[in-house]
Design an enzyme around this catalytic site. Structure first.
Site, PDB file in Angstrom:
ATOM      1  N   CYS A 160       0.873  -1.184   0.000  1.00  0.00           N
ATOM      2  CA  CYS A 160       0.000   0.000   0.000  1.00  0.00           C
ATOM      3  C   CYS A 160       0.908   1.230   0.000  1.00  0.00           C
ATOM      4  O   CYS A 160       2.071   1.139  -0.370  1.00  0.00           O
ATOM      5  CB  CYS A 160      -0.968  -0.006   1.177  1.00  0.00           C
ATOM      6  SG  CYS A 160      -0.182   0.260   2.772  1.00  0.00           S
ATOM      7  N   ARG A 161       0.393   2.380   0.424  1.00  0.00           N
ATOM      8  CA  ARG A 161       1.206   3.586   0.399  1.00  0.00           C
ATOM      9  C   ARG A 161       2.219   3.620   1.540  1.00  0.00           C
ATOM     10  O   ARG A 161       3.370   3.969   1.348  1.00  0.00           O
ATOM     11  CB  ARG A 161       0.319   4.830   0.438  1.00  0.00           C
ATOM     12  CG  ARG A 161       1.096   6.115   0.107  1.00  0.00           C
ATOM     13  CD  ARG A 161       0.264   7.356   0.291  1.00  0.00           C
ATOM     14  NE  ARG A 161       0.005   7.519   1.728  1.00  0.00           N
ATOM     15  CZ  ARG A 161      -1.195   7.778   2.257  1.00  0.00           C
ATOM     16  NH1 ARG A 161      -2.233   7.942   1.490  1.00  0.00           N
ATOM     17  NH2 ARG A 161      -1.357   7.886   3.557  1.00  0.00           N
TER      18      ARG A 161
END
Length: 105
Positions: free
Chosen positions: A68-69
């Site tokens: 994810c980020r």
């Protein structure tokens, strides 16, 4: 029931494995707009909110690296998937810590 800590891998280790030509199963759980801004080549995109309804698209027997980020949503995705019997690894630091190339669709 004991809480199972997900396995972790660094972005640098993933980049090195990809450079060596290793085939990795990678799952990006960010939202569509984040994915469009850039993602790791070869990763599969399933936003976290759709993960349970689309889990059939993943192979529980193969190790899947979840991205994810920042590492938070991928951590949640790892928890959800490991409860369903998937073999998952969280990429620590997320794409914020990724220093290699990203592709845009």
């Amino acid at each position: 029931m004991a809480f199972k800590i997900a396995k972790e891998i660094t972005p640098q280790k993933i980049a090195a494995q990809l450079k060596k030509g290793e085939t990795l199963i990678m799952l990006d759980v960010r939202e569509l707009d984040e994915w469009a801004e850039g993602h790791i080549e070869g990763a599969k995109h399933i936003p976290l909110g759709l993960l349970l309804e689309r889990q059939h698209e993943l192979d529980p027997a193969r190790e899947t690296i979840v991205i994810c980020r920042s590492g938070n949503r991928s951590g949640m995705a790892c928890e959800l998937l490991s409860e369903k019997g998937f073999n998952v690894v969280n990429m620590t630091g997320g794409l914020n810590a990724w220093t290699d190339e990203l592709v845009r669709d």
